[in-house]
Design a protein around this motif. Structure first.
Motif, PDB file in Angstrom:
ATOM      1  N   SER A  81      27.768  51.908  39.508  1.00 38.82           N
ATOM      2  CA  SER A  81      28.305  50.812  38.707  1.00 38.82           C
ATOM      3  C   SER A  81      29.093  51.353  37.534  1.00 38.82           C
ATOM      4  O   SER A  81      28.944  52.525  37.157  1.00 38.82           O
ATOM      5  N   GLY A  82      29.926  50.517  36.973  1.00 38.21           N
ATOM      6  CA  GLY A  82      30.803  50.960  35.897  1.00 38.21           C
ATOM      7  C   GLY A  82      30.914  49.943  34.779  1.00 38.21           C
ATOM      8  O   GLY A  82      30.748  48.751  35.012  1.00 38.21           O
ATOM      9  N   VAL A  83      31.168  50.444  33.579  1.00 37.29           N
ATOM     10  CA  VAL A  83      31.478  49.568  32.436  1.00 37.29           C
ATOM     11  C   VAL A  83      32.728  50.108  31.759  1.00 37.29           C
ATOM     12  O   VAL A  83      32.873  51.323  31.584  1.00 37.29           O
TER      13      VAL A  83
ATOM     14  N   LEU B 189      39.504  55.238  33.088  1.00 35.06           N
ATOM     15  CA  LEU B 189      40.783  55.073  33.799  1.00 35.06           C
ATOM     16  C   LEU B 189      41.110  53.594  33.942  1.00 35.06           C
ATOM     17  O   LEU B 189      42.266  53.185  33.830  1.00 35.06           O
ATOM     18  N   HIS B 190      40.079  52.797  34.190  1.00 36.60           N
ATOM     19  CA  HIS B 190      40.311  51.349  34.271  1.00 36.60           C
ATOM     20  C   HIS B 190      40.713  50.779  32.912  1.00 36.60           C
ATOM     21  O   HIS B 190      41.524  49.862  32.829  1.00 36.60           O
ATOM     22  N   ALA B 191      40.126  51.333  31.850  1.00 37.97           N
ATOM     23  CA  ALA B 191      40.408  50.789  30.512  1.00 37.97           C
ATOM     24  C   ALA B 191      41.900  50.818  30.199  1.00 37.97           C
ATOM     25  O   ALA B 191      42.439  49.868  29.624  1.00 37.97           O
TER      26      ALA B 191
ATOM     27  N   ALA C 155      46.816  47.442  40.601  1.00 38.21           N
ATOM     28  CA  ALA C 155      46.106  48.303  41.562  1.00 38.21           C
ATOM     29  C   ALA C 155      44.645  48.541  41.156  1.00 38.21           C
ATOM     30  O   ALA C 155      43.918  49.257  41.854  1.00 38.21           O
ATOM     31  N   TYR C 156      44.222  47.956  40.053  1.00 40.46           N
ATOM     32  CA  TYR C 156      42.866  48.119  39.514  1.00 40.46           C
ATOM     33  C   TYR C 156      41.770  48.059  40.601  1.00 40.46           C
ATOM     34  O   TYR C 156      40.891  48.922  40.661  1.00 40.46           O
ATOM     35  N   PRO C 157      41.798  47.052  41.486  1.00 34.31           N
ATOM     36  CA  PRO C 157      40.705  46.970  42.482  1.00 34.31           C
ATOM     37  C   PRO C 157      40.675  48.149  43.453  1.00 34.31           C
ATOM     38  O   PRO C 157      39.612  48.486  43.972  1.00 34.31           O
TER      39      PRO C 157
ATOM     40  N   LEU D  29      41.286  51.254  42.627  1.00 37.25           N
ATOM     41  CA  LEU D  29      40.571  52.313  41.902  1.00 37.25           C
ATOM     42  C   LEU D  29      39.075  52.012  41.889  1.00 37.25           C
ATOM     43  O   LEU D  29      38.245  52.910  42.032  1.00 37.25           O
ATOM     44  N   MET D  30      38.730  50.747  41.761  1.00 35.79           N
ATOM     45  CA  MET D  30      37.314  50.374  41.769  1.00 35.79           C
ATOM     46  C   MET D  30      36.702  50.684  43.137  1.00 35.79           C
ATOM     47  O   MET D  30      35.571  51.187  43.226  1.00 35.79           O
ATOM     48  N   ALA D  31      37.441  50.425  44.199  1.00 38.14           N
ATOM     49  CA  ALA D  31      36.948  50.761  45.547  1.00 38.14           C
ATOM     50  C   ALA D  31      36.756  52.271  45.659  1.00 38.14           C
ATOM     51  O   ALA D  31      35.768  52.747  46.237  1.00 38.14           O
ATOM     52  N   ALA D  32      37.685  53.033  45.073  1.00 38.79           N
ATOM     53  CA  ALA D  32      37.580  54.497  45.118  1.00 38.79           C
ATOM     54  C   ALA D  32      36.352  54.970  44.331  1.00 38.79           C
ATOM     55  O   ALA D  32      35.645  55.886  44.767  1.00 38.79           O
ATOM     56  N   ASP D  33      36.090  54.346  43.183  1.00 37.34           N
ATOM     57  CA  ASP D  33      34.902  54.708  42.390  1.00 37.34           C
ATOM     58  C   ASP D  33      33.658  54.677  43.276  1.00 37.34           C
ATOM     59  O   ASP D  33      32.825  55.577  43.266  1.00 37.34           O
ATOM     60  N   ILE D  34      33.545  53.586  43.996  1.00 39.34           N
ATOM     61  CA  ILE D  34      32.334  53.321  44.774  1.00 39.34           C
ATOM     62  C   ILE D  34      32.286  54.196  46.023  1.00 39.34           C
ATOM     63  O   ILE D  34      31.277  54.843  46.315  1.00 39.34           O
TER      64      ILE D  34
ATOM     65  N   HIS E 108      25.158  50.195  47.324  1.00 43.02           N
ATOM     66  CA  HIS E 108      24.867  48.978  46.561  1.00 43.02           C
ATOM     67  C   HIS E 108      25.568  49.033  45.208  1.00 43.02           C
ATOM     68  O   HIS E 108      25.577  50.085  44.566  1.00 43.02           O
ATOM     69  N   VAL E 109      26.108  47.889  44.805  1.00 44.69           N
ATOM     70  CA  VAL E 109      26.851  47.844  43.545  1.00 44.69           C
ATOM     71  C   VAL E 109      26.408  46.646  42.704  1.00 44.69           C
ATOM     72  O   VAL E 109      26.697  45.501  43.062  1.00 44.69           O
ATOM     73  N   PRO E 110      25.681  46.896  41.616  1.00 48.41           N
ATOM     74  CA  PRO E 110      25.284  45.787  40.756  1.00 48.41           C
ATOM     75  C   PRO E 110      26.441  45.383  39.847  1.00 48.41           C
ATOM     76  O   PRO E 110      26.961  46.217  39.096  1.00 48.41           O
ATOM     77  N   VAL E 111      26.856  44.139  39.941  1.00 48.25           N
ATOM     78  CA  VAL E 111      27.951  43.628  39.102  1.00 48.25           C
ATOM     79  C   VAL E 111      27.721  42.159  38.792  1.00 48.25           C
ATOM     80  O   VAL E 111      26.865  41.507  39.395  1.00 48.25           O
ATOM     81  N   GLY E 112      28.507  41.656  37.877  1.00 47.58           N
ATOM     82  CA  GLY E 112      28.478  40.222  37.571  1.00 47.58           C
ATOM     83  C   GLY E 112      29.284  39.450  38.613  1.00 47.58           C
ATOM     84  O   GLY E 112      30.054  40.032  39.383  1.00 47.58           O
TER      85      GLY E 112
ATOM     86  N   ASP F 288      31.821  37.753  38.351  1.00 42.65           N
ATOM     87  CA  ASP F 288      33.288  37.874  38.250  1.00 42.65           C
ATOM     88  C   ASP F 288      33.846  39.061  39.042  1.00 42.65           C
ATOM     89  O   ASP F 288      35.052  39.145  39.244  1.00 42.65           O
ATOM     90  N   GLN F 289      32.971  39.961  39.495  1.00 47.80           N
ATOM     91  CA  GLN F 289      33.456  41.123  40.248  1.00 47.80           C
ATOM     92  C   GLN F 289      33.260  40.986  41.759  1.00 47.80           C
ATOM     93  O   GLN F 289      33.562  41.905  42.518  1.00 47.80           O
ATOM     94  N   ARG F 290      32.761  39.844  42.191  1.00 48.48           N
ATOM     95  CA  ARG F 290      32.484  39.651  43.616  1.00 48.48           C
ATOM     96  C   ARG F 290      33.744  39.856  44.479  1.00 48.48           C
ATOM     97  O   ARG F 290      33.705  40.523  45.509  1.00 48.48           O
TER      98      ARG F 290
HETATM   99  N1  TRP Z   1      35.605  46.193  37.175  1.00 46.35           N
HETATM  100  C1  TRP Z   1      34.288  46.321  36.604  1.00 46.35           C
HETATM  101  C2  TRP Z   1      34.138  45.341  35.439  1.00 46.35           C
HETATM  102  O1  TRP Z   1      35.101  45.052  34.768  1.00 46.35           O
HETATM  103  C3  TRP Z   1      34.021  47.722  36.116  1.00 46.35           C
HETATM  104  C4  TRP Z   1      34.017  48.693  37.239  1.00 46.35           C
HETATM  105  C5  TRP Z   1      34.969  49.650  37.510  1.00 46.35           C
HETATM  106  C6  TRP Z   1      33.035  48.798  38.249  1.00 46.35           C
HETATM  107  N2  TRP Z   1      34.616  50.349  38.611  1.00 46.35           N
HETATM  108  C7  TRP Z   1      33.449  49.864  39.093  1.00 46.35           C
HETATM  109  C8  TRP Z   1      31.846  48.096  38.504  1.00 46.35           C
HETATM  110  C9  TRP Z   1      32.702  50.213  40.221  1.00 46.35           C
HETATM  111  C10 TRP Z   1      31.122  48.456  39.633  1.00 46.35           C
HETATM  112  C11 TRP Z   1      31.543  49.515  40.480  1.00 46.35           C
HETATM  113  O2  TRP Z   1      33.051  44.888  35.185  1.00 46.35           O
END
Ligand code: TRP
Length: 342
Positions: A6-8, A42-44, A125-127, A129-134, A141-145, A147-149
């Motif tokens: 997961s990421g913040v 990087l997302h920031a 392209a943000y999503p 990069l998020m897919a690459a993170d995971i 498993h990815v815990p998120v709010g 809004d990230q579904r």
């Molecule tokens: N996009 C997420 C958010 O704004 C943060 C995030 C970036 C993230 N990479 C992720 C969350 C990978 C879960 C997995 O809350």
């Protein structure tokens, strides 16, 4: 093995919504999963960040995780830019994901607003990069709010298309662990808006580093209504939706109390049925201070000693790279890049 990623984003003040909605939950998940928690710098930068503020915020988010009880020895805590695999795999995913998929992302539409032509390509392209993170970790498993579904669905689509295009069973199809509504924390000034670091009024949120008197003042001034608190009867049938529509601020404070004390909303309503807000707010202040006080103090201690936090992040990054490097090598092979990566 089940692995969590997961990421913040390090983009400003961390508040009670971040704590109850994400970080506290991570502390609990560390018992059951192999966890990787990332400060996504990087997302920031998909929207403008002042460099000094970004550095500060990156350390502060890491400090918040540690202060809240995420154990950096059992889990990996690091910042995204310290592991080049994220950006490398994101490039491959830029070539897997389709324009049409990204065009449907509601968060991009919201963040870009009317002036889409002026949004950064990174924001679009943000999503990917998020897919690459995971997927760089083959997390399951990815815990998120809530809004990230949609972004997680895109992650599944990317994994599926990659596997299909190259005829492999390589990337797992991740499962979202969506945080419940109970952990959705709303603004103290307007019960229809999420508590947010970008709200211009600091009175709208309780920051994780707020001192006891600031917490008390914000809760005292939180918007309410003149009526006494309802009892558990309001959870039945249509009454709950009516209550939420008519008294969103009251519901938010009741939820906050329930969440901070780990009680059900029904138990909280039973406890305060017929009470006045002045009394309830006092009790809520006490629990908020009891929970956040020690965490905020520890965050300050940690951010005053950036060497320690940087050490944790450096160790985390090394372990992160050890996991992703062999996975990236395989991706390179699958895609058809020569094996001269090292
Ligand atoms: N996009 C997420 C958010 O704004 C943060 C995030 C970036 C993230 N990479 C992720 C969350 C990978 C879960 C997995 O809350």
């Amino acid at each position: 093995m089940n692995r969590i990623f997961s990421g913040v984003q390090p983009t400003g003040n961390l508040h009670l919504g971040n704590y109850l909605g994400a970080i506290r939950n991570w502390v609990r998940l560390q018992n059951d999963f192999d966890c990787i928690f990332c400060v996504v710098d990087l997302h920031a930068i998909t929207t403008w960040q002042d460099p000094a503020a970004l550095r500060h915020s990156t350390r502060e988010v890491a400090a918040a995780m540690i202060a809240a009880g995420v154990d950096p020895n059992r889990n990996i805590i690091f910042h995204q830019s310290a592991n080049p695999s994220h950006a490398e795999l994101a490039w491959v995913f830029n070539c897997v994901a389709r324009m049409g998929w990204l065009n449907r992302m509601t968060q991009f539409k919201e963040k870009a607003g009317k002036n889409r032509e002026n949004a950064s390509v990174g924001l679009f392209a943000y999503p990917n990069l998020m897919a690459a993170d995971i997927l760089a970790y083959k997390a399951t498993h990815v815990p998120v709010g809530e809004d990230q579904r949609q972004h997680l669905e895109l992650t599944r689509d990317i994994a599926q298309k990659f596997n299909h295009d190259f005829g492999v069973e390589f990337f797992p199809i991740v499962e979202p662990l969506i945080q419940g509504e109970a952990t959705r924390v709303m603004s103290l000034r307007d019960g229809s808006k999420k508590m947010s670091k970008s709200d211009p009024s600091d009175m709208s949120r309780i920051n994780m580093t707020d001192e006891a008197d600031a917490i008390a003042q914000k809760i005292r001034r939180a918007k309410t209504d003149p009526e006494a608190l309802p009892g558990p009867g309001v959870l039945e049938g249509e009454a709950k939706a009516e209550l939420e529509a008519a008294r969103p601020e009251a519901v938010n404070l009741l939820r906050l109390y329930s969440s901070l004390t780990d009680k059900s909303l029904a138990d909280t309503l039973a406890e305060f049925e017929g009470a006045q807000f002045s009394h309830f707010k006092q009790v809520l202040t006490d629990v908020a201070v009891a929970v956040l006080g020690p965490i905020g103090a520890e965050m300050k201690r940690l951010t005053d000693d950036p060497g320690h936090v940087d050490g944790v992040l450096a160790k985390g990054a090394e372990r992160a790279r050890e996991i992703t490097e062999p996975i990236l090598k395989e991706v390179w092979d699958i895609v058809g890049f020569l094996r001269t990566r090292g």
